[in-house]
Design an enzyme around this catalytic site. Structure first.
Site, PDB file in Angstrom:
ATOM      1  N   ASN A 256       0.818  -1.215   0.000  1.00  0.00           N
ATOM      2  CA  ASN A 256       0.000   0.000   0.000  1.00  0.00           C
ATOM      3  C   ASN A 256       0.851   1.263   0.000  1.00  0.00           C
ATOM      4  O   ASN A 256       0.563   2.238  -0.702  1.00  0.00           O
ATOM      5  CB  ASN A 256      -0.924   0.005   1.223  1.00  0.00           C
ATOM      6  N   HIS A 261      -2.919   2.274  -2.637  1.00  0.00           N
ATOM      7  CA  HIS A 261      -4.015   1.441  -2.146  1.00  0.00           C
ATOM      8  C   HIS A 261      -4.809   0.781  -3.280  1.00  0.00           C
ATOM      9  O   HIS A 261      -5.415  -0.277  -3.073  1.00  0.00           O
ATOM     10  CB  HIS A 261      -4.955   2.284  -1.275  1.00  0.00           C
ATOM     11  N   ASP A 265      -5.702  -3.051  -3.200  1.00  0.00           N
ATOM     12  CA  ASP A 265      -7.043  -3.620  -3.368  1.00  0.00           C
ATOM     13  C   ASP A 265      -7.044  -4.705  -4.443  1.00  0.00           C
ATOM     14  O   ASP A 265      -7.712  -5.740  -4.303  1.00  0.00           O
ATOM     15  CB  ASP A 265      -8.038  -2.523  -3.745  1.00  0.00           C
ATOM     16  N   GLU A 291      -5.867  -7.594   5.396  1.00  0.00           N
ATOM     17  CA  GLU A 291      -5.275  -8.617   4.522  1.00  0.00           C
ATOM     18  C   GLU A 291      -5.383 -10.011   5.134  1.00  0.00           C
ATOM     19  O   GLU A 291      -4.616 -10.906   4.786  1.00  0.00           O
ATOM     20  CB  GLU A 291      -3.803  -8.282   4.246  1.00  0.00           C
TER      21      GLU A 291
END
Length: 372
Positions: A256, A261, A265, A291
């Site tokens: 990230n 991000h 994702d 996660e």
């Protein structure tokens, strides 16, 4: 706690339009032998039957084929054929009366086929038209056929005595139209109820998705996971082992921070997709949060669960490298569900195993002893 189950669809099939098509096809199938038999029996002596029934049979045969094989054409074809048949019955009725020697034989020549054919046309009109359209159409046609028959009868010897029969037939057609109107209104109410039920089911499905599915990955969420663990704890036993595989992506924060991000994702979605390939009927894959993922595997013993975790451990980095060009490993904990386990206790136990795998260097599987 009962296992959440998918509710069956409230309504299946083609609906009332499909039912109407099948009813008409059934009528054609049943009527075809009658048309053929009438043509063979009465055709030599009745020119209306001799010349009229073959094209009638051909038209009905084509119509039946369209209803079965080309349902998209059904409505327009039905209205076209309906108007043609209505015109044909008027011509046949007037023609028979005109050719008869007197009113008595003329009236007898209309029974049963031409007069019954008019009734069939009214029914078909309500099957394929909106209620108001079918009512107006039927009223106009009923008035037309009644007037045509009454006028033709009045010109035959003794016709005055049969005018009342023609008028009474017209009144019966009016009563029949009212009955069809009532049935058609009921059909519309059923159609509306079906549409409401379908919408309600779609809404309920969306609500279930919101309550039990993870928005990002589309797999089960924490709530669904906790319910499944509680359910399986009531079933677990020597003949029904249940294992829990818990895994957490290694150094995911770096993904990230370094790649953004959006990439993070995408990583989570690919992980859910890859892990989802291992899910059998009855298994549950869930995203616990962040996660962290959990797989609940009923009818799976400890050895099989460890093998499954090892397969995932090796597959995830490879699949992520191919899909996103990012190599991310995961650490795994594997444990068996016990009869007295609460959802919280089994998650705590398997979470500790997963963190032991991280402490020992990450990218590995740590399992608890089956008898522990």
């Amino acid at each position: 706690m009962e296992r959440p189950a998918e509710r069956p669809d409230l309504l299946r099939g083609e609906g009332l339009a499909g039912l109407a098509r099948r009813v008409v096809v059934l009528g054609i199938v049943v009527g075809a032998p009658v048309i053929a038999g009438t043509w063979l029996k009465d055709g030599p002596s009745d020119p209306w039957v001799h010349w009229g029934y073959p094209p009638l049979g051909a038209v009905l045969g084509v119509f039946g084929w369209i209803l079965l094989r080309r349902p998209g054409w059904a409505l327009r074809t039905a209205i076209t054929i309906l108007v043609l048949l209505e015109a044909a019955w008027v011509v046949i009725a007037v023609g028979r009366i005109t050719q008869a020697s007197d009113a008595a034989s003329a009236w007898a020549s209309l029974i049963p086929t031409p007069l019954l054919g008019v009734v069939v046309c009214l029914i078909v009109g309500f099957l394929f038209q909106r209620t108001r359209t079918a009512l107006v159409h039927g009223a106009v046609y009923s008035g037309l056929i009644t007037a045509a028959v009454a006028t033709a009868l009045s010109q035959r010897p003794g016709g005055g005595d049969y005018l009342w029969l023609a008028v009474r037939y017209g009144v019966y057609l009016g009563v029949f139209l009212v009955l069809l109107l009532v049935l058609s209104r009921a059909k519309e109410h059923v159609t509306s109820a079906v549409a409401d039920a379908v919408r309600a089911e779609a809404t309920a499905s969306r609500m279930r998705d919101m309550a039990y599915l993870d928005e990002l990955t589309g797999i089960a969420n924490r709530r669904r996971l906790l319910e499944e663990l509680g359910f399986q704890a009531g079933l677990v036993g020597p003949e029904h082992p249940v294992c829990v595989v818990y895994f957490d992506l290694d150094h995911f924060k770096q993904v990230n921070d370094q790649l953004g991000h959006d990439v993070g994702d995408q990583v989570l979605r690919v992980v859910a997709e890859v892990a989802g390939r291992t899910v059998r009927d009855g298994d549950l894959l869930a995203r616990l949060g962040g996660e962290e993922f959990v797989l609940v595997a009923p009818a799976t013993d400890h050895h099989q669960a460890v093998q499954l975790a090892e397969w995932l451990r090796q597959a995830l980095p490879e699949e992520l490298s191919v899909a996103l060009g990012v190599r991310v490993t995961a650490s795994f904990g594997v444990t068996e569900l016990r009869p007295d386990d609460s959802a919280t206790s089994v998650l705590r136990r398997v979470d500790e195993l997963m963190y032991r795998a991280k402490a020992e260097g990450r990218d590995r599987v740590q399992s608890g002893s089956p008898s522990a």
